[in-house]
Write an enzyme that holds these catalytic residues in place. Structure first.
Site, PDB file in Angstrom:
ATOM      1  N   GLN A 122       0.861  -1.191   0.000  1.00  0.00           N
ATOM      2  CA  GLN A 122       0.000   0.000   0.000  1.00  0.00           C
ATOM      3  C   GLN A 122       0.897   1.240   0.000  1.00  0.00           C
ATOM      4  OE1 GLN A 122      -1.658   0.834   3.780  1.00  0.00           O
ATOM      5  NE2 GLN A 122      -3.347   2.068   3.036  1.00  0.00           N
ATOM      6  N   SER A 129       1.092   6.542   2.398  1.00  0.00           N
ATOM      7  CA  SER A 129       1.732   7.540   3.271  1.00  0.00           C
ATOM      8  C   SER A 129       2.956   8.158   2.616  1.00  0.00           C
ATOM      9  CB  SER A 129       2.170   6.898   4.585  1.00  0.00           C
ATOM     10  OG  SER A 129       1.079   6.311   5.232  1.00  0.00           O
ATOM     11  N   SER A 150       4.731  -1.121   4.131  1.00  0.00           N
ATOM     12  CA  SER A 150       4.939  -2.492   4.625  1.00  0.00           C
ATOM     13  C   SER A 150       5.076  -3.455   3.446  1.00  0.00           C
ATOM     14  CB  SER A 150       3.752  -2.945   5.478  1.00  0.00           C
ATOM     15  OG  SER A 150       3.523  -2.038   6.522  1.00  0.00           O
ATOM     16  N   GLU A 165      -9.230  -1.340   5.509  1.00  0.00           N
ATOM     17  CA  GLU A 165      -8.049  -1.478   6.367  1.00  0.00           C
ATOM     18  C   GLU A 165      -8.469  -1.514   7.835  1.00  0.00           C
ATOM     19  OE1 GLU A 165      -5.195   1.719   6.026  1.00  0.00           O
ATOM     20  OE2 GLU A 165      -3.620   0.473   6.917  1.00  0.00           O
ATOM     21  N   ASN A 213      -4.377   6.430  17.017  1.00  0.00           N
ATOM     22  CA  ASN A 213      -5.392   6.488  18.080  1.00  0.00           C
ATOM     23  C   ASN A 213      -6.131   7.830  18.060  1.00  0.00           C
ATOM     24  OD1 ASN A 213      -4.755   3.981  18.955  1.00  0.00           O
ATOM     25  ND2 ASN A 213      -3.785   4.615  20.865  1.00  0.00           N
ATOM     26  N   GLU A 214      -5.384   8.911  17.855  1.00  0.00           N
ATOM     27  CA  GLU A 214      -6.019  10.243  17.913  1.00  0.00           C
ATOM     28  C   GLU A 214      -7.022  10.407  16.764  1.00  0.00           C
ATOM     29  OE1 GLU A 214      -2.707   9.724  18.110  1.00  0.00           O
ATOM     30  OE2 GLU A 214      -2.506  10.103  20.260  1.00  0.00           O
TER      31      GLU A 214
HETATM   32  C1  LIG Z   1       3.611  -0.668  11.495  1.00  0.00           C
HETATM   33  C2  LIG Z   1       3.181   0.343  10.452  1.00  0.00           C
HETATM   34  C3  LIG Z   1       2.900  -0.070   9.173  1.00  0.00           C
HETATM   35  C4  LIG Z   1       2.510   0.866   8.211  1.00  0.00           C
HETATM   36  N1  LIG Z   1       2.293   0.425   6.936  1.00  0.00           N
HETATM   37  C5  LIG Z   1       1.938   1.311   5.986  1.00  0.00           C
HETATM   38  C6  LIG Z   1       1.759   0.888   4.632  1.00  0.00           C
HETATM   39  O1  LIG Z   1       1.939  -0.281   4.284  1.00  0.00           O
HETATM   40  N2  LIG Z   1       1.433   1.814   3.696  1.00  0.00           N
HETATM   41  C7  LIG Z   1       1.232   3.122   4.020  1.00  0.00           C
HETATM   42  O2  LIG Z   1       0.889   3.890   3.125  1.00  0.00           O
HETATM   43  N3  LIG Z   1       1.416   3.565   5.287  1.00  0.00           N
HETATM   44  C8  LIG Z   1       1.764   2.689   6.268  1.00  0.00           C
HETATM   45  N4  LIG Z   1       1.958   3.121   7.558  1.00  0.00           N
HETATM   46  C9  LIG Z   1       1.864   4.548   7.838  1.00  0.00           C
HETATM   47  C10 LIG Z   1       0.652   4.956   8.635  1.00  0.00           C
HETATM   48  O3  LIG Z   1      -0.519   4.891   7.843  1.00  0.00           O
HETATM   49  C11 LIG Z   1       0.908   6.387   9.134  1.00  0.00           C
HETATM   50  O4  LIG Z   1       2.032   6.310  10.006  1.00  0.00           O
HETATM   51  C12 LIG Z   1      -0.270   6.951   9.843  1.00  0.00           C
HETATM   52  O5  LIG Z   1      -1.294   7.221   8.940  1.00  0.00           O
HETATM   53  C13 LIG Z   1       0.109   8.258  10.591  1.00  0.00           C
HETATM   54  O6  LIG Z   1       0.723   9.143   9.740  1.00  0.00           O
HETATM   55  P1  LIG Z   1       2.129   9.831  10.115  1.00  0.00           P
HETATM   56  O7  LIG Z   1       3.085   8.766  10.545  1.00  0.00           O
HETATM   57  O8  LIG Z   1       2.504  10.705   8.980  1.00  0.00           O
HETATM   58  O9  LIG Z   1       1.836  10.716  11.406  1.00  0.00           O
HETATM   59  P2  LIG Z   1       1.125  12.145  11.423  1.00  0.00           P
HETATM   60  O10 LIG Z   1      -0.104  12.103  10.619  1.00  0.00           O
HETATM   61  O11 LIG Z   1       2.140  13.172  11.081  1.00  0.00           O
HETATM   62  O12 LIG Z   1       0.735  12.258  12.938  1.00  0.00           O
HETATM   63  C14 LIG Z   1       1.686  12.624  13.978  1.00  0.00           C
HETATM   64  C15 LIG Z   1       0.920  12.702  15.288  1.00  0.00           C
HETATM   65  O13 LIG Z   1      -0.079  13.750  15.201  1.00  0.00           O
HETATM   66  C16 LIG Z   1      -1.358  13.226  15.505  1.00  0.00           C
HETATM   67  N5  LIG Z   1      -2.369  13.862  14.641  1.00  0.00           N
HETATM   68  C17 LIG Z   1      -2.290  14.070  13.297  1.00  0.00           C
HETATM   69  N6  LIG Z   1      -3.405  14.662  12.846  1.00  0.00           N
HETATM   70  C18 LIG Z   1      -4.223  14.819  13.922  1.00  0.00           C
HETATM   71  C19 LIG Z   1      -5.531  15.359  14.104  1.00  0.00           C
HETATM   72  N7  LIG Z   1      -6.218  15.849  13.061  1.00  0.00           N
HETATM   73  N8  LIG Z   1      -6.064  15.363  15.361  1.00  0.00           N
HETATM   74  C20 LIG Z   1      -5.372  14.865  16.420  1.00  0.00           C
HETATM   75  N9  LIG Z   1      -4.105  14.345  16.299  1.00  0.00           N
HETATM   76  C21 LIG Z   1      -3.555  14.314  15.074  1.00  0.00           C
HETATM   77  C22 LIG Z   1      -1.265  11.746  15.182  1.00  0.00           C
HETATM   78  O14 LIG Z   1      -2.219  11.002  15.904  1.00  0.00           O
HETATM   79  C23 LIG Z   1       0.157  11.427  15.616  1.00  0.00           C
HETATM   80  O15 LIG Z   1       0.217  11.204  17.009  1.00  0.00           O
HETATM   81  C24 LIG Z   1       2.364   2.227   8.544  1.00  0.00           C
HETATM   82  C25 LIG Z   1       2.642   2.640   9.859  1.00  0.00           C
HETATM   83  C26 LIG Z   1       3.055   1.720  10.798  1.00  0.00           C
HETATM   84  C27 LIG Z   1       3.347   2.199  12.199  1.00  0.00           C
END
Ligand SMILES: Cc1cc2nc3c(=O)[nH]c(=O)nc-3n(C[C@H](O)[C@H](O)[C@H](O)COP(=O)(O)OP(=O)(O)OC[C@H]3O[C@@H](n4cnc5c(N)ncnc54)[C@H](O)[C@@H]3O)c2cc1C
Length: 411
Positions: A128, A131, A163, A246, A373-374
């Site tokens: 996928q 991100s 992943s 998902e 979670n958020e």
């Molecule tokens: C084990 C694992 C596997 C993954 N596999 C894939 C994959 O195969 N393909 C893929 O595309 N992605 C994958 N991801 C990525 C995952 O989808 C993103 O990490 C996730 O969507 C969060 O985005 P970010 O890391 O950019 O954090 P951000 O969006 O930058 O968030 C940072 C922090 O801010 C908080 N936050 C952000 N916006 C808000 C809001 N509006 N209100 C309150 N709090 C907020 C979040 O909760 C978090 O604590 C994977 C992640 C993990 C951990």
């Protein structure tokens, strides 16, 4: 809510158990959710294929594309029985849980005929590509561009946290096709062949020791026109289908995430006698709490499954299921490691892997993957509790005029 198997479901459960019993040698065990060793990839592909040939993969998919036209409950029974014997999750989880259902809903007939069967048989593995470094929770903010080139497209930019990209053959990708439209409106959804020129996959090592996800760079990689899913600039609608699936996959059916509570109880029993009476009483309380929560998660999952079986569309309850399931998985793994005491630094289990430590160090990622979670709490707040929606300042604004784009353009 239905608790008991119907006679047909009981028969189905027996056939799954018989299959597992007869193929115990092939079963990939352990708790590694991801794979970074070649031989494991080969073993897990073989296992999925065996399961498919026995009729236990893609149970709910249409028969004409390789499925069985079965019920969500039948698929859940397969998942439950595999979990009971500690089997690793299927290697093509992203294909089965996200890419496949999205193609079934939005793909062309040619796309379904080309891709669904090899996906079910694990002949072709999917990842996928959603991100990006600056677009995770705010997925509609992706900046990766897909530019028209002759009969197809060329994509340039970076994806991250992908992943399984290191062993994937295809990916589902969201890219920006028109930056002059508001952010949700200028996106398109593509199937990408991971073996075309210009694709570079770089592993990212996690604290669990695995390198399960990756950075993926695209340098003018070609995508043929027939790999567009849905309409040009209609990708958001398609991506929503993927995201709903998902969440359902991770938190939907009440399957345990991580280690099940029964295994925690078994693991705890010999340690209890080593504890002081005061400490023992506290640990017993913790065990009881985990048991209650595990039961609540499972029963809520069965309720969602009953709804699905009756044709209901999954709603925000899948988000609540993921939230609760992840919290429990972390609690169980944490208690399991604490019970090991100092031995946690060294101990392995009978299979020779360090699975309590592994699950404890990989479970924080579950609270991020597939919606943090958020974000899940935001969904529950807005859609269940009816709280006011978050302010969306970029609503209706052309993507290339949003504040962030203006800052980036000025750099
Ligand atoms: C084990 C694992 C596997 C993954 N596999 C894939 C994959 O195969 N393909 C893929 O595309 N992605 C994958 N991801 C990525 C995952 O989808 C993103 O990490 C996730 O969507 C969060 O985005 P970010 O890391 O950019 O954090 P951000 O969006 O930058 O968030 C940072 C922090 O801010 C908080 N936050 C952000 N916006 C808000 C809001 N509006 N209100 C309150 N709090 C907020 C979040 O909760 C978090 O604590 C994977 C992640 C993990 C951990």
């Amino acid at each position: 809510m239905d608790f008991d198997d119907t006679p047909e479901e009981a028969l189905w459960r027996t056939s799954v158990r018989d299959f597992i019993g007869a193929h115990g040698d092939e079963l990939p065990g352990g708790y590694e959710r991801y794979v970074d060793r070649e031989e494991k990839v080969v073993q897990r592909k073989r296992w999925q294929r065996l399961l498919y040939e026995a009729g236990f993969v893609g149970v709910t998919w249409p028969r004409e594309y390789g499925g069985r036209d079965g019920t969500p409950m039948q698929q859940a029974i397969v998942t439950q029985e595999l979990a009971k014997v500690g089997a690793a999750t299927l290697i093509n989880g992203i294909g089965l849980g996200m890419a496949g259902p999205t193609l079934i809903a939005h793909g062309s007939e040619a796309q379904k005929r080309r891709h669904l069967l090899p996906l079910l048989r694990a002949d072709e593995i999917w990842c996928q590509l959603f991100s990006e470094p600056a677009a995770g929770s705010d997925l509609a903010g992706v900046t990766m561009r897909a530019i028209r080139d002759g009969d197809g497209w060329r994509v340039r930019g970076q994806k991250v946290w992908t992943s399984g990209a290191h062993y994937a053959d295809f990916g589902i990708l969201v890219a920006r096709t028109d930056p002059t439209l508001p952010k949700h409106a200028g996106l398109s959804y593509f199937i990408v062949d991971m073996h075309v020129p210009g694709v570079t996959v770089r592993p990212l090592r996690q604290m669990s020791g695995d390198a399960a996800f990756n950075e993926v760079f695209f340098d003018d990689s070609p995508i043929p026109m027939e790999n567009l899913v849905g309409e040009v600039n209609g990708g958001w609608r398609v991506a929503i289908t993927t995201l709903m699936n998902e969440r359902l996959m991770i938190g939907g059916g009440g399957a345990d995430l991580g280690i099940g509570v029964e295994e925690l109880l078994k693991h705890a029993a010999p340690h209890l006698s080593d504890l002081t009476p005061e400490r023992r009483a506290l640990v017993r309380q913790e065990l009881g709490q985990c048991y209650i929560e595990a039961l609540a998660c499972r029963l809520s999952g069965y309720r969602r499954l009953t709804g699905l079986s009756h044709g209901q569309i999954p709603g925000p309850e899948a988000s609540a299921g993921k939230l609760a399931g992840v919290a429990l998985a972390r609690q169980i793994a944490d208690l399991g490691v604490r019970l090991l005491g100092d031995d946690a630094l060294f101990a392995g289990d009978a299979r020779g892997d360090r699975h309590w430590q592994y699950v404890m160090s990989s479970s924080p990622g579950l609270a991020i993957a597939g919606g943090t979670n958020e974000i899940l709490k935001n969904i529950i707040g807005e859609r269940v509790l009816g709280l006011p929606a978050e302010p969306r300042l970029d609503k209706g604004v052309p993507f290339d005029a949003t504040a962030r784009q203006r800052v980036e353009a000025a750099r």
